[in-house]
Design an enzyme around this catalytic site. Structure first.
Site, PDB file in Angstrom:
ATOM      1  CG  PHE A 148      -0.269   0.411   2.509  1.00  0.00           C
ATOM      2  CD1 PHE A 148      -0.075   1.758   2.818  1.00  0.00           C
ATOM      3  CD2 PHE A 148       0.204  -0.538   3.410  1.00  0.00           C
ATOM      4  CE1 PHE A 148       0.561   2.138   3.993  1.00  0.00           C
ATOM      5  CE2 PHE A 148       0.841  -0.166   4.580  1.00  0.00           C
ATOM      6  CZ  PHE A 148       1.028   1.182   4.868  1.00  0.00           C
ATOM      7  CD  GLU A 175      -5.655  -5.941   0.121  1.00  0.00           C
ATOM      8  OE1 GLU A 175      -4.639  -5.692  -0.572  1.00  0.00           O
ATOM      9  OE2 GLU A 175      -5.689  -6.878   0.943  1.00  0.00           O
ATOM     10  CB  CYS A 280      10.433  -0.460   2.840  1.00  0.00           C
ATOM     11  SG  CYS A 280      11.134   0.155   1.327  1.00  0.00           S
TER      12      CYS A 280
HETATM   13  P1  NAD Z   1       1.560  -6.640   2.952  1.00  0.00           P
HETATM   14  O1  NAD Z   1       2.594  -7.695   3.014  1.00  0.00           O
HETATM   15  O2  NAD Z   1       0.434  -6.683   3.908  1.00  0.00           O
HETATM   16  O3  NAD Z   1       0.875  -6.638   1.482  1.00  0.00           O
HETATM   17  C1  NAD Z   1       1.655  -6.678   0.311  1.00  0.00           C
HETATM   18  C2  NAD Z   1       0.844  -7.354  -0.789  1.00  0.00           C
HETATM   19  O4  NAD Z   1       0.563  -8.702  -0.388  1.00  0.00           O
HETATM   20  C3  NAD Z   1      -0.501  -6.679  -1.047  1.00  0.00           C
HETATM   21  O5  NAD Z   1      -0.740  -6.657  -2.444  1.00  0.00           O
HETATM   22  C4  NAD Z   1      -1.488  -7.574  -0.318  1.00  0.00           C
HETATM   23  O6  NAD Z   1      -2.767  -7.600  -0.923  1.00  0.00           O
HETATM   24  C5  NAD Z   1      -0.842  -8.944  -0.410  1.00  0.00           C
HETATM   25  N1  NAD Z   1      -1.199  -9.813   0.725  1.00  0.00           N
HETATM   26  C6  NAD Z   1      -1.512  -9.406   1.988  1.00  0.00           C
HETATM   27  N2  NAD Z   1      -1.781 -10.477   2.765  1.00  0.00           N
HETATM   28  C7  NAD Z   1      -1.614 -11.570   1.987  1.00  0.00           C
HETATM   29  C8  NAD Z   1      -1.737 -12.981   2.226  1.00  0.00           C
HETATM   30  N3  NAD Z   1      -2.070 -13.461   3.418  1.00  0.00           N
HETATM   31  N4  NAD Z   1      -1.483 -13.812   1.203  1.00  0.00           N
HETATM   32  C9  NAD Z   1      -1.126 -13.338  -0.005  1.00  0.00           C
HETATM   33  N5  NAD Z   1      -1.005 -12.018  -0.290  1.00  0.00           N
HETATM   34  C10 NAD Z   1      -1.244 -11.150   0.686  1.00  0.00           C
HETATM   35  O7  NAD Z   1       2.336  -5.241   3.027  1.00  0.00           O
HETATM   36  P2  NAD Z   1       1.710  -3.786   3.156  1.00  0.00           P
HETATM   37  O8  NAD Z   1       1.171  -3.605   4.525  1.00  0.00           O
HETATM   38  O9  NAD Z   1       0.845  -3.477   1.985  1.00  0.00           O
HETATM   39  O10 NAD Z   1       3.044  -2.909   2.975  1.00  0.00           O
HETATM   40  C11 NAD Z   1       3.908  -2.602   4.036  1.00  0.00           C
HETATM   41  C12 NAD Z   1       5.096  -3.532   4.085  1.00  0.00           C
HETATM   42  O11 NAD Z   1       5.790  -3.494   2.833  1.00  0.00           O
HETATM   43  C13 NAD Z   1       6.122  -3.136   5.121  1.00  0.00           C
HETATM   44  O12 NAD Z   1       6.583  -4.292   5.766  1.00  0.00           O
HETATM   45  C14 NAD Z   1       7.239  -2.493   4.305  1.00  0.00           C
HETATM   46  O13 NAD Z   1       8.522  -2.545   4.874  1.00  0.00           O
HETATM   47  C15 NAD Z   1       7.183  -3.325   3.068  1.00  0.00           C
HETATM   48  N6  NAD Z   1       7.802  -2.652   1.943  1.00  0.00           N
HETATM   49  C16 NAD Z   1       9.032  -3.092   1.559  1.00  0.00           C
HETATM   50  C17 NAD Z   1       9.686  -2.475   0.512  1.00  0.00           C
HETATM   51  C18 NAD Z   1      11.041  -2.941   0.072  1.00  0.00           C
HETATM   52  O14 NAD Z   1      11.434  -2.591  -1.022  1.00  0.00           O
HETATM   53  N7  NAD Z   1      11.754  -3.711   0.853  1.00  0.00           N
HETATM   54  C19 NAD Z   1       9.077  -1.386  -0.143  1.00  0.00           C
HETATM   55  C20 NAD Z   1       7.816  -0.967   0.272  1.00  0.00           C
HETATM   56  C21 NAD Z   1       7.187  -1.622   1.323  1.00  0.00           C
END
Ligand code: NAD
Length: 497
Positions: A148, A175, A280
């Site tokens: 997100f 989403e 991140c």
């Molecule tokens: P998230 O892991 O909750 O979601 C990421 C994606 O995975 C979304 O598209 C979501 O719909 C999907 N998803 C969520 N739950 C799932 C499940 N149980 N099974 C399959 N898919 C699922 O992450 P978020 O809250 O959207 O984003 C924040 C996180 O992203 C933080 O941990 C941040 O550090 C990380 N992030 C990392 C980087 C990097 O380059 N290392 C960059 C941006 C964000």
């Protein structure tokens, strides 16, 4: 109420089924309803991408590059619209959202150079009359699953390079802020990208699982939390796909006793509280070395107290709300936990109330002092406007903190001492290092990726790493009829003969 659907085969598709609510984080009001793709809908998107792939892969690289040039111009034209769409669903300030789009555009600019980037290798006369050449070929249908916190930039870490390399793409955005993904799809179509080459499926676990197991998906790029990223990486690999997952972080900024404290404090403010800490590469731990802690806090505390928190569309706001009510509760929970564990909460943003925005998901900037490594607020990624200060006696202790942490995305050092900076650069176990730079997100012609549990897979995103991830090598050994020797050869061919 806006219905936010999918984009498949060159058009928006609103298939009936499960949905989720989308909110404006500044007001707490529902702004839309996003469709959550079923396995069948994801299957349609993959089928559209598969059908579009052969003609796109056959399209000359110059033609693909020209579409990227047009796409870049359209992004420049619509940067304000995109930024507003980000702010209204994510909450970050409008200027910060524009910065996000700009960093995405830089990857498109990199992808415009694809004819040069895909130039192969050629060696003449490896044996008499025999030449060898190598070229990189696209993989097929590739998928991107994105978080997100950067609804435009993170998808654009992936798809400009993937498309320019000749792949077709299925994006599964978050989403929580799904609207910008459809705007990107429309802009790509306007730039002349053929139908089906870029598709968007909105959704949750069902959509992700379908992509991870679908036999026609060749590769998966994921950016998000570590728990989901590890699952995505392992599942995709188990289904024979190339995979990369960029995950969570806990970035430390080491403040050496000789650092310019005014500049360091400015850096900590932007990196700790910008985008409400939902980056991140946000700095969430400041490590004060060798007695610099008191002077640092003296300058830092008033700045955190004066932080202007407000709706992202308000030009005066320095920090917007958190993304959802649930995330606000989670971040507040971490602050409560830090207090209970004995850390000193020097600035407490928990009681912030904004007139006219009482239902928004706002939290004021929070600053902890005397944080220790056994505390949950030190160990876990909070992803909110909460900065922890840890005091250590010496540089070696600071380095140990960085290196012992389970995450290794970014790490920064603020110092005037070149020796200390060089040693830190060599010895810190993190993928991206900042020397007097708090958020060292590499430019588009380098590449982005962490170490340790901040990443799964062996390729970074964008830059030449992206080109490598989205292509496979083919190497050809050629001899023309005049050079063919008489008779079968049963000995392993060697060069030079
Ligand atoms: P998230 O892991 O909750 O979601 C990421 C994606 O995975 C979304 O598209 C979501 O719909 C999907 N998803 C969520 N739950 C799932 C499940 N149980 N099974 C399959 N898919 C699922 O992450 P978020 O809250 O959207 O984003 C924040 C996180 O992203 C933080 O941990 C941040 O550090 C990380 N992030 C990392 C980087 C990097 O380059 N290392 C960059 C941006 C964000």
């Amino acid at each position: 109420m806006a219905v936010i659907g999918h984009y498949i085969g060159g058009k928006q598709v609103n298939t009936a089924g499960r949905t989720a609510s989308v909110f404006n984080p500044a007001t707490g009001a529902q702004s839309g309803e996003v469709l959550l793709a079923s396995a069948a809908t994801v299957g349609e998107a993959v089928a559209a991408a598969k059908a579009a792939f052969p003609a796109w892969a056959d399209t000359p690289t110059l033609t693909r590059a020209r579409i990227m040039f047009k796409f870049k111009n359209l992004l420049d034209r619509d940067i304000d619209k995109l930024a507003e769409a980000i702010t209204l669903e994510h909450g970050k300030t409008f200027e910060d959202a524009k910065g996000e789009v700009t960093r995405g555009i830089e990857v498109v600019e990199f992808a415009c150079g694809i004819p040069h980037l895909l130039r192969g290798d050629f060696t003449e006369q490896v044996a008499r009359g025999v030449d060898v050449f190598s070229a990189r070929h696209p993989l097929g249908v590739v998928a991107g699953i994105t978080p997100f916190n950067f609804p435009v930039m993170v998808p654009m870490w992936m798809f400009p390079v993937a498309l320019a390399c000749g792949n077709s793409f299925v994006l599964k955005p978050s989403e929580k802020d799904p609207t910008p993904s459809l705007m990107l799809a429309e802009l790509l179509a306007e730039a002349g990208l053929p139908k089906g080459v870029f598709n968007v499926v909105q959704g949750d676990k069902e959509a992700v699982d379908t992509l991870l197991t679908h036999p026609d998906v060749a590769a998966v790029s994921f950016v998000g939390s570590t728990a989901i990223g590890e699952y995505v990486y392992k599942t995709a690999c188990a289904h024979g796909k190339r995979a990369q997952a960029l995950c969570g972080a806990k970035n430390h900024l080491v403040v050496m006793p000789d650092a310019d404290l005014d500049k360091t404090v400015d850096a900590l403010m932007g990196a700790g509280y910008g985008s409400a800490g939902e980056r991140c590469m946000a700095v969430s731990v400041a490590v004060a070395v060798g007695g610099v802690g008191d002077a640092l806090m003296e300058k830092l505390v008033p700045k955190v107290q004066a932080l202007k928190v407000g709706p992202g569309m308000d030009a005066d706001s320095e920090m917007g709300p958190l993304v959802t009510r649930e995330h606000l509760a989670k971040v507040r929970g971490y602050v409560d936990d830090g207090v209970a564990a004995g850390a000193k909460l020097v600035v407490d943003g928990r009681d912030l109330k904004l007139q006219g925005y009482e239902d928004g998901y706002f939290l004021g900037g929070c600053l902890f002092d005397d944080v220790t490594t056994d505390m949950k607020i030190y160990k876990e990624e909070i992803f909110g406007p909460v900065l922890s200060v840890v005091r250590v006696p010496a540089y070696e202790d600071a380095l140990r903190l960085v290196n012992d942490h389970e995450y290794g995305n970014g790490a920064a050092i603020f110092t005037r001492d070149g020796d200390a900076a060089r040693a830190f650069d060599r010895d810190a176990k993190a993928g991206m290092i900042g020397i007097n730079v708090p958020i060292p997100v590499p430019v588009a012609f380098h590449s982005f990726g962490g170490w340790k549990r901040s990443v799964f897979g062996d390729r970074n995103v964008y830059g030449m790493e992206g080109v490598g991830f989205y292509t496979k090598m083919k190497t050809t050994t050629a001899r023309w009829p005049t050079g063919i020797r008489a008779g079968a050869q049963f000995v392993m061919p060697t060069t030079g003969s």
